[in-house]
Write a protein that holds these residues in place. Structure first.
Motif, PDB file in Angstrom:
ATOM      1  N   THR B 153      45.006   2.579  -0.165  1.00 57.81           N
ATOM      2  CA  THR B 153      45.930   1.682  -0.856  1.00 57.81           C
ATOM      3  C   THR B 153      46.194   2.232  -2.249  1.00 57.81           C
ATOM      4  O   THR B 153      45.329   2.860  -2.843  1.00 57.81           O
ATOM      5  CB  THR B 153      45.332   0.274  -0.971  1.00 57.81           C
ATOM      6  N   GLY B 154      47.378   1.986  -2.761  1.00 59.09           N
ATOM      7  CA  GLY B 154      47.697   2.453  -4.106  1.00 59.09           C
ATOM      8  C   GLY B 154      48.428   3.781  -4.067  1.00 59.09           C
ATOM      9  O   GLY B 154      48.538   4.421  -3.021  1.00 59.09           O
ATOM     10  N   ILE B 155      48.955   4.167  -5.229  1.00 50.89           N
ATOM     11  CA  ILE B 155      49.730   5.395  -5.310  1.00 50.89           C
ATOM     12  C   ILE B 155      48.815   6.525  -5.757  1.00 50.89           C
ATOM     13  O   ILE B 155      48.236   6.486  -6.846  1.00 50.89           O
ATOM     14  CB  ILE B 155      50.894   5.235  -6.309  1.00 50.89           C
ATOM     15  N   HIS B 156      48.661   7.517  -4.893  1.00 53.37           N
ATOM     16  CA  HIS B 156      47.773   8.638  -5.195  1.00 53.37           C
ATOM     17  C   HIS B 156      48.464   9.934  -4.842  1.00 53.37           C
ATOM     18  O   HIS B 156      49.294   9.974  -3.950  1.00 53.37           O
ATOM     19  CB  HIS B 156      46.512   8.555  -4.335  1.00 53.37           C
ATOM     20  N   PHE B 157      48.049  11.009  -5.516  1.00 53.92           N
ATOM     21  CA  PHE B 157      48.417  12.343  -5.056  1.00 53.92           C
ATOM     22  C   PHE B 157      47.306  12.835  -4.146  1.00 53.92           C
ATOM     23  O   PHE B 157      46.161  12.446  -4.327  1.00 53.92           O
ATOM     24  CB  PHE B 157      48.573  13.304  -6.233  1.00 53.92           C
ATOM     25  N   PRO B 158      47.642  13.716  -3.194  1.00 53.28           N
ATOM     26  CA  PRO B 158      46.584  14.164  -2.283  1.00 53.28           C
ATOM     27  C   PRO B 158      45.521  14.972  -3.008  1.00 53.28           C
ATOM     28  O   PRO B 158      45.787  15.645  -3.997  1.00 53.28           O
ATOM     29  CB  PRO B 158      47.327  15.023  -1.263  1.00 53.28           C
ATOM     30  N   PHE B 159      44.289  14.867  -2.505  1.00 53.51           N
ATOM     31  CA  PHE B 159      43.192  15.655  -3.056  1.00 53.51           C
ATOM     32  C   PHE B 159      43.027  16.881  -2.184  1.00 53.51           C
ATOM     33  O   PHE B 159      42.816  16.782  -0.990  1.00 53.51           O
ATOM     34  CB  PHE B 159      41.909  14.834  -3.065  1.00 53.51           C
ATOM     35  N   ARG B 160      43.134  18.084  -2.787  1.00 60.99           N
ATOM     36  CA  ARG B 160      42.893  19.330  -2.056  1.00 60.99           C
ATOM     37  C   ARG B 160      41.750  20.045  -2.740  1.00 60.99           C
ATOM     38  O   ARG B 160      41.729  20.132  -3.978  1.00 60.99           O
ATOM     39  CB  ARG B 160      44.134  20.220  -2.075  1.00 60.99           C
ATOM     40  N   ASN B 161      40.846  20.585  -1.910  1.00 61.48           N
ATOM     41  CA  ASN B 161      39.618  21.080  -2.514  1.00 61.48           C
ATOM     42  C   ASN B 161      39.797  22.155  -3.553  1.00 61.48           C
ATOM     43  O   ASN B 161      39.159  22.137  -4.589  1.00 61.48           O
ATOM     44  CB  ASN B 161      38.682  21.570  -1.430  1.00 61.48           C
ATOM     45  N   ILE B 162      40.677  23.152  -3.279  1.00 68.05           N
ATOM     46  CA  ILE B 162      40.817  24.228  -4.256  1.00 68.05           C
ATOM     47  C   ILE B 162      41.713  23.777  -5.405  1.00 68.05           C
ATOM     48  O   ILE B 162      41.481  24.091  -6.564  1.00 68.05           O
ATOM     49  CB  ILE B 162      41.397  25.490  -3.586  1.00 68.05           C
ATOM     50  N   LEU B 163      42.735  22.989  -5.062  1.00 64.37           N
ATOM     51  CA  LEU B 163      43.704  22.608  -6.077  1.00 64.37           C
ATOM     52  C   LEU B 163      43.161  21.572  -7.049  1.00 64.37           C
ATOM     53  O   LEU B 163      43.300  21.712  -8.257  1.00 64.37           O
ATOM     54  CB  LEU B 163      44.958  22.049  -5.419  1.00 64.37           C
ATOM     55  N   ALA B 164      42.535  20.507  -6.520  1.00 68.12           N
ATOM     56  CA  ALA B 164      42.080  19.377  -7.318  1.00 68.12           C
ATOM     57  C   ALA B 164      43.191  18.894  -8.249  1.00 68.12           C
ATOM     58  O   ALA B 164      44.310  18.717  -7.800  1.00 68.12           O
ATOM     59  CB  ALA B 164      40.796  19.721  -8.071  1.00 68.12           C
ATOM     60  N   LEU B 307      56.663  24.903   1.214  1.00 65.70           N
ATOM     61  CA  LEU B 307      56.494  23.497   0.875  1.00 65.70           C
ATOM     62  C   LEU B 307      56.622  22.724   2.167  1.00 65.70           C
ATOM     63  O   LEU B 307      57.398  23.082   3.030  1.00 65.70           O
ATOM     64  CB  LEU B 307      57.591  23.030  -0.065  1.00 65.70           C
ATOM     65  N   GLY B 308      55.905  21.664   2.270  1.00 67.53           N
ATOM     66  CA  GLY B 308      56.046  20.878   3.475  1.00 67.53           C
ATOM     67  C   GLY B 308      54.724  20.799   4.181  1.00 67.53           C
ATOM     68  O   GLY B 308      53.704  21.240   3.665  1.00 67.53           O
ATOM     69  N   GLY B 309      54.730  20.240   5.368  1.00 63.82           N
ATOM     70  CA  GLY B 309      53.483  20.024   6.066  1.00 63.82           C
ATOM     71  C   GLY B 309      52.621  19.094   5.244  1.00 63.82           C
ATOM     72  O   GLY B 309      53.101  18.102   4.700  1.00 63.82           O
ATOM     73  N   GLU B 310      51.349  19.475   5.104  1.00 62.33           N
ATOM     74  CA  GLU B 310      50.451  18.571   4.394  1.00 62.33           C
ATOM     75  C   GLU B 310      50.512  18.783   2.890  1.00 62.33           C
ATOM     76  O   GLU B 310      49.935  18.018   2.138  1.00 62.33           O
ATOM     77  CB  GLU B 310      49.019  18.823   4.867  1.00 62.33           C
ATOM     78  N   ASP B 311      51.174  19.879   2.464  1.00 61.00           N
ATOM     79  CA  ASP B 311      51.114  20.210   1.052  1.00 61.00           C
ATOM     80  C   ASP B 311      51.889  19.236   0.178  1.00 61.00           C
ATOM     81  O   ASP B 311      51.607  19.062  -0.985  1.00 61.00           O
ATOM     82  CB  ASP B 311      51.663  21.622   0.814  1.00 61.00           C
ATOM     83  N   LEU B 312      52.919  18.648   0.748  1.00 63.49           N
ATOM     84  CA  LEU B 312      53.776  17.807  -0.074  1.00 63.49           C
ATOM     85  C   LEU B 312      53.897  16.469   0.635  1.00 63.49           C
ATOM     86  O   LEU B 312      54.632  16.349   1.595  1.00 63.49           O
ATOM     87  CB  LEU B 312      55.143  18.481  -0.203  1.00 63.49           C
ATOM     88  N   ASP B 313      53.152  15.466   0.204  1.00 63.91           N
ATOM     89  CA  ASP B 313      53.260  14.188   0.889  1.00 63.91           C
ATOM     90  C   ASP B 313      54.340  13.344   0.227  1.00 63.91           C
ATOM     91  O   ASP B 313      54.988  13.766  -0.727  1.00 63.91           O
ATOM     92  CB  ASP B 313      51.908  13.482   0.953  1.00 63.91           C
ATOM     93  N   ASN B 314      54.534  12.135   0.748  1.00 63.36           N
ATOM     94  CA  ASN B 314      55.687  11.350   0.284  1.00 63.36           C
ATOM     95  C   ASN B 314      55.584  10.948  -1.177  1.00 63.36           C
ATOM     96  O   ASN B 314      56.583  10.912  -1.883  1.00 63.36           O
ATOM     97  CB  ASN B 314      55.859  10.118   1.166  1.00 63.36           C
ATOM     98  N   THR B 315      54.357  10.689  -1.638  1.00 65.39           N
ATOM     99  CA  THR B 315      54.191  10.341  -3.052  1.00 65.39           C
ATOM    100  C   THR B 315      54.620  11.508  -3.926  1.00 65.39           C
ATOM    101  O   THR B 315      55.272  11.334  -4.957  1.00 65.39           O
ATOM    102  CB  THR B 315      52.719  10.030  -3.358  1.00 65.39           C
ATOM    103  N   MET B 316      54.264  12.729  -3.508  1.00 64.92           N
ATOM    104  CA  MET B 316      54.630  13.886  -4.317  1.00 64.92           C
ATOM    105  C   MET B 316      56.128  14.139  -4.265  1.00 64.92           C
ATOM    106  O   MET B 316      56.725  14.516  -5.267  1.00 64.92           O
ATOM    107  CB  MET B 316      53.867  15.112  -3.834  1.00 64.92           C
ATOM    108  N   ARG B 317      56.727  13.937  -3.107  1.00 66.58           N
ATOM    109  CA  ARG B 317      58.180  14.101  -3.000  1.00 66.58           C
ATOM    110  C   ARG B 317      58.918  13.207  -3.994  1.00 66.58           C
ATOM    111  O   ARG B 317      59.905  13.607  -4.580  1.00 66.58           O
ATOM    112  CB  ARG B 317      58.648  13.721  -1.593  1.00 66.58           C
ATOM    113  N   MET B 318      58.390  11.966  -4.176  1.00 71.80           N
ATOM    114  CA  MET B 318      59.028  11.006  -5.082  1.00 71.80           C
ATOM    115  C   MET B 318      59.119  11.549  -6.498  1.00 71.80           C
ATOM    116  O   MET B 318      59.930  11.091  -7.300  1.00 71.80           O
ATOM    117  CB  MET B 318      58.230   9.715  -5.117  1.00 71.80           C
TER     118      MET B 318
END
Lengths: 219, 352
Positions: B153-164, B307-318
């Protein structure tokens, strides 16, 4: 076809001019031999890896030196006379074709001289000849067009290097990879892809040169 | 006034939005570390889990932890001890035999609670089998299916291990490059217009756009290098994408050298327009074709999607798409100021 006839005439004019004056070609030959001599005396034993890179670096500088003269060896008045006689794009295409021939001969010569002093590590003869042909085509198109640009500014040599080195780097990198393959230094399965890249780059460049030259020659 | 400069206002609004949202929204909860990350069959292993942005204490009542073997099979933790919001321990009993015929098998870690939602870490724990017997493993395997995962729940950016946290650079590095290409494109359009009409202000516009395009390119290169420092380990690792980018910028630096080589403004305009078109055409294979065909660390190379796939989710697209538009509009705005400055300076020099 008017333009093909013009190209043939201009091409043979360039070849004859070269043979008669023989100043340009002997200068280039002297340049090639002294470079190879210096390399030989400083390296003595040349590894195939180093051979490959040195060959293309010599080719790069030889090509620039050979082509920079394309548009300045004849006087402005005589060039104006050519433009009055023939289509400007025919003049450019004839120069590109002539430079392809010149560069191909020069690279065979550099190869021979280099093989004479430093050994010949080429394993696949056909692939290597194909690579130097593609190299001559790519260098010729890029350098001829850039020479046409830099001939318009008076400080030719510097501008020529500044403009042409970045443009030629992608071509040069692909060429070094292809010839490393021909030397048996790496087993590349995607050779046709590299060849296609080179041909595509050459086609794009020649199309742009063809489109843009009409705006360039006029003073 | 407002009607004329609506796009400048749009640029400011979009950039303010992307800066605020891009930097302030938190990342999704993630797993930073699992220790120990290896064990043997037949053992009871206790792993210590370090979370990131997680609320283990708050979600303690609904906390469940699994080790996932594949889509169908997983092991549930026998016991969970929560020490704090960012740290807990989970105890797993690993069976004597695993239903696989590999000596070392990797398990993903799945954590689920009501507050954080479902969080996973791929290849978190490696189990070494003492002896291989997949059939025996099949028989002793007690499956605890992963069911009824909680939603985030809530607005988050995805967590990626190397990127953080560096994932936020997506709103700077990538849009700057997009904007650069749009600026160069605009510049080519003006160069073509110059060659059709020979009006000197078309060439000045083209020069201004190229100038700002190069500025954005340099900024994109710098942000990319900073990103590379945190993800690839070095500012510059001679990756094909970085090399080609540097070459592309050299081509455009040469454009300015070429411009300064001419005294006559008409000749300068004509020849730099020709070179500008030529340079743009060589730029495209340089940054979009060659890096894709060779191996590179950069996304978008060697067949990876950029870009795309799991790298860019809808929150990030916004935020990502407005960022591209915002940077591009800002670039055109700066370029128009540069152009007007050039015009004014010229007029004043003419008067003197």
């Amino acid at each position: 076809m008017q333009i093909v006839r013009e190209i043939i005439h201009l091409f043979s004019k360039d070849v004859r001019l070269e043979f008669r004056s023989s100043y340009a070609i002997s200068g280039i030959l002297l340049y090639v031999f002294s470079t190879i001599f210096i390399i030989y005396t400083s390296f003595v034993q040349v590894q195939p890896q180093v051979w490959n890179v040195l060959f293309w670096i010599i080719m790069l500088f030889t090509s620039i030196n050979a082509i920079v003269k394309s548009f300045v060896q004849e006087s402005n008045q005589r060039q104006l006379y050519y433009y009055a006689l023939a289509n400007p794009t025919a003049i450019l295409l004839a120069k590109i074709l002539y430079n392809i021939l010149l560069l191909f001969l020069l690279s065979v010569l550099v190869w021979g001289a280099f093989a004479f002093v430093a050994g010949n590590p080429v394993r696949q003869l056909g692939a290597f000849v194909g690579t130097i042909f593609l190299g001559s085509v790519g260098f010729s198109i890029t350098f001829t067009f850039v020479a046409a640009i830099s001939a318009k500014a008076d400080n030719n040599a510097t501008l020529m290097a500044i403009l042409s080195f970045p443009l030629v780097i992608p071509i040069l990198m692909t060429l070094i990879k292809l010839s490393a393959n021909a030397l048996g230094l790496l087993q590349d399965t995607a050779v046709d892809q590299d060849v296609l890249i080179l041909i595509a780059i050459d086609l794009i460049l020649v199309a742009m040169a063809f489109l843009l030259y009409p705006f360039l020659w006029r003073d | 006034m407002v009607r004329q400069s609506w796009w400048k206002i749009a640029a400011v609004v979009l950039l303010m939005y992307t800066l605020l949202a891009g930097l302030l929204f938190p990342l999704k909860p993630g797993v930073l570390e699992v220790t120990p990350n290896s064990g043997r069959t037949g053992e009871e292993i206790t792993v210590e889990i370090t979370g990131y942005n997680s609320f283990y204490k708050k979600g303690e009542d609904s906390m469940r932890v699994w080790l996932k073997l594949d889509e169908a099979r997983s092991l549930k933790a026998r016991k969970i001890m929560v020490w704090g919001d960012r740290s807990m321990e989970a105890v797993f009993s690993i069976p004597e035999y695993l239903p696989v015929d590999r000596r070392v098998q990797d398990f993903s870690l799945i954590i689920d609670n009501d507050i954080d939602g479902a969080v996973s870490l791929p290849s978190a724990v490696f189990i070494t089998q003492d002896s291989l017997d997949p059939e025996m493993g099949e028989r002793v395997w007690v499956n605890d299916p992963i069911i009824s995962l909680s939603a985030d729940t809530g607005i988050h950016f995805p967590f990626r291990n190397i990127l953080a946290e560096t994932i936020r650079n997506t709103y700077f590095h990538v849009p700057l490059w997009f904007a650069m290409v749009f600026l160069f494109l605009g510049s080519v359009v003006y160069s073509v217009r110059y060659l059709r009409g020979f009006r000197i202000d078309d060439d000045q516009r083209a020069a201004a756009l190229t100038r700002i395009g190069v500025l954005f390119g340099v900024l994109g290169l710098i942000t990319g290098a900073i990103w590379a420092k945190y993800t690839w380990g070095a500012f510059w690792s001679w990756d094909v994408k970085q090399n080609m980018t540097a070459v592309a910028l050299l081509i455009y630096f040469a454009y300015f050298v070429l411009r300064s080589a001419f005294e006559d403004p008409e000749k300068q305009a004509r020849i730099s327009a020709v070179y500008n078109i030529f340079a743009f055409v060589t730029l495209i294979p340089l940054i979009y074709v060659i890096p894709r065909l060779t191996d590179s660390l950069h996304p978008g190379a060697g067949g990876n999607p950029a870009l795309g796939g799991e790298d860019l989710d809808n929150t990030m697209r916004m935020i990502f798409y407005p960022a591209i538009i915002g940077w591009t509009l800002l670039g055109y705005w700066i370029a128009s100021l540069v152009y007007r400055f050039t015009r004014l300076r010229e007029q004043h020099l003419d008067l003197v």
